[in-house]
Design a protein around this motif. Structure first.
Motif, mmCIF file in Angstrom:
data_model
loop_
_atom_site.group_PDB
_atom_site.id
_atom_site.type_symbol
_atom_site.label_atom_id
_atom_site.label_comp_id
_atom_site.label_asym_id
_atom_site.label_seq_id
_atom_site.Cartn_x
_atom_site.Cartn_y
_atom_site.Cartn_z
ATOM 1 N N LYS A 178 0.857 -1.182 0.000
ATOM 2 C CA LYS A 178 0.000 0.000 0.000
ATOM 3 C C LYS A 178 0.893 1.233 0.000
ATOM 4 O O LYS A 178 1.991 1.231 0.575
ATOM 5 C CB LYS A 178 -0.902 0.013 1.237
ATOM 6 N N TYR A 179 0.395 2.300 -0.624
ATOM 7 C CA TYR A 179 1.154 3.547 -0.739
ATOM 8 C C TYR A 179 1.596 4.047 0.643
ATOM 9 O O TYR A 179 2.732 4.479 0.816
ATOM 10 C CB TYR A 179 0.297 4.587 -1.467
ATOM 11 N N LYS A 180 0.719 3.960 1.660
ATOM 12 C CA LYS A 180 1.043 4.472 2.999
ATOM 13 C C LYS A 180 2.180 3.684 3.658
ATOM 14 O O LYS A 180 2.880 4.203 4.514
ATOM 15 C CB LYS A 180 -0.190 4.457 3.900
ATOM 16 N N ASN A 181 2.390 2.437 3.245
ATOM 17 C CA ASN A 181 3.465 1.608 3.829
ATOM 18 C C ASN A 181 4.706 1.562 2.958
ATOM 19 O O ASN A 181 5.637 0.821 3.253
ATOM 20 C CB ASN A 181 2.955 0.181 4.055
ATOM 21 N N CYS A 182 4.727 2.341 1.886
ATOM 22 C CA CYS A 182 5.854 2.288 0.961
ATOM 23 C C CYS A 182 6.420 3.687 0.719
ATOM 24 O O CYS A 182 7.061 4.258 1.591
ATOM 25 C CB CYS A 182 5.432 1.612 -0.337
ATOM 26 N N CYS A 183 6.145 4.250 -0.452
ATOM 27 C CA CYS A 183 6.726 5.539 -0.844
ATOM 28 C C CYS A 183 6.226 6.728 -0.041
ATOM 29 O O CYS A 183 6.915 7.747 0.052
ATOM 30 C CB CYS A 183 6.510 5.788 -2.341
ATOM 31 N N LEU A 184 5.033 6.643 0.547
ATOM 32 C CA LEU A 184 4.528 7.747 1.371
ATOM 33 C C LEU A 184 5.401 7.918 2.616
ATOM 34 O O LEU A 184 5.543 9.013 3.136
ATOM 35 C CB LEU A 184 3.062 7.508 1.762
ATOM 36 N N LYS A 185 6.030 6.832 3.087
ATOM 37 C CA LYS A 185 6.883 6.888 4.277
ATOM 38 C C LYS A 185 8.258 7.503 3.987
ATOM 39 O O LYS A 185 8.923 7.971 4.881
ATOM 40 C CB LYS A 185 7.111 5.485 4.835
#
Length: 186
Positions: A178-185
């Motif tokens: 999920k975006y929140k667990n990958c590049c958003l971090k």
């Protein structure tokens, strides 16, 4: 006769405050081509548009067995210093080569062995983008056009705006997370 265009691009996983890549350094050669026996040593270089000239460390001088060509006064954050100069060949990525560059010896931060200054940057086009939270810089020589964002906008060519990515949407990097667990971090 048209001049052959040379270029390269360096990419970073996130936003980078330091533009760095691997380069080769050797004793200077006379253009147009280096001798087949000239084998450059690899070093890490920082790109700095605030620096007038190229700087090399004592490590580069020793490993490339360089001979001083003179001395010059250098201006830096700690003041003014008299430093040795050398004539070097610089091998940037993707066969972008400079045969005779006057480099000044100095001390550099960030585990850098070399600093690429405006003496090289001004010989071509240098662009930095931070689209989608990832820094990319590209260099080409010779210069082939002017890059003018204001003129592009005036001509009705606005910059593309990326679509909004939901926190729970699959990450566009292709990781499967999920975006929140990958590049958003990042």
């Amino acid at each position: 006769m048209p001049v052959e265009q040379r270029c390269f691009t360096s990419k970073y996983k996130g936003i980078s405050n330091v533009l760095m890549n691997k380069v080769g350094v050797a004793r200077a050669f006379a253009p147009p081509e280096p001798s087949p026996t000239l084998i450059p040593k690899n070093f890490h270089a920082i790109w700095d548009t605030g620096a007038t000239n190229t700087v090399i460390t004592q490590k580069v001088v020793q490993e490339c067995d360089l001979r001083t060509t003179g001395m010059t006064w250098t201006h830096h954050a700690q003041g003014v210093t008299l430093a040795n100069t050398y004539l070097v060949s610089i091998f940037l990525p993707n066969k972008v080569v400079f045969g005779q560059i006057r480099a000044t010896e100095g001390i550099l931060p960030h585990q850098a062995d070399m600093l690429i200054g405006m003496d090289i940057i001004a010989r071509g086009d240098f662009a930095v983008t931070n689209y989608d939270g990832k820094t990319v810089f590209s260099f080409r020589m010779p210069s082939v056009e002017q890059i003018d964002f204001v003129e592009q906008l005036r001509k009705g060519q606005p910059a593309r705006v990326p679509p909004k990515i939901g926190r729970n949407a699959p990450c566009p990097c292709g990781s499967g997370k999920k975006y929140k667990n990958c590049c958003l971090k990042k």
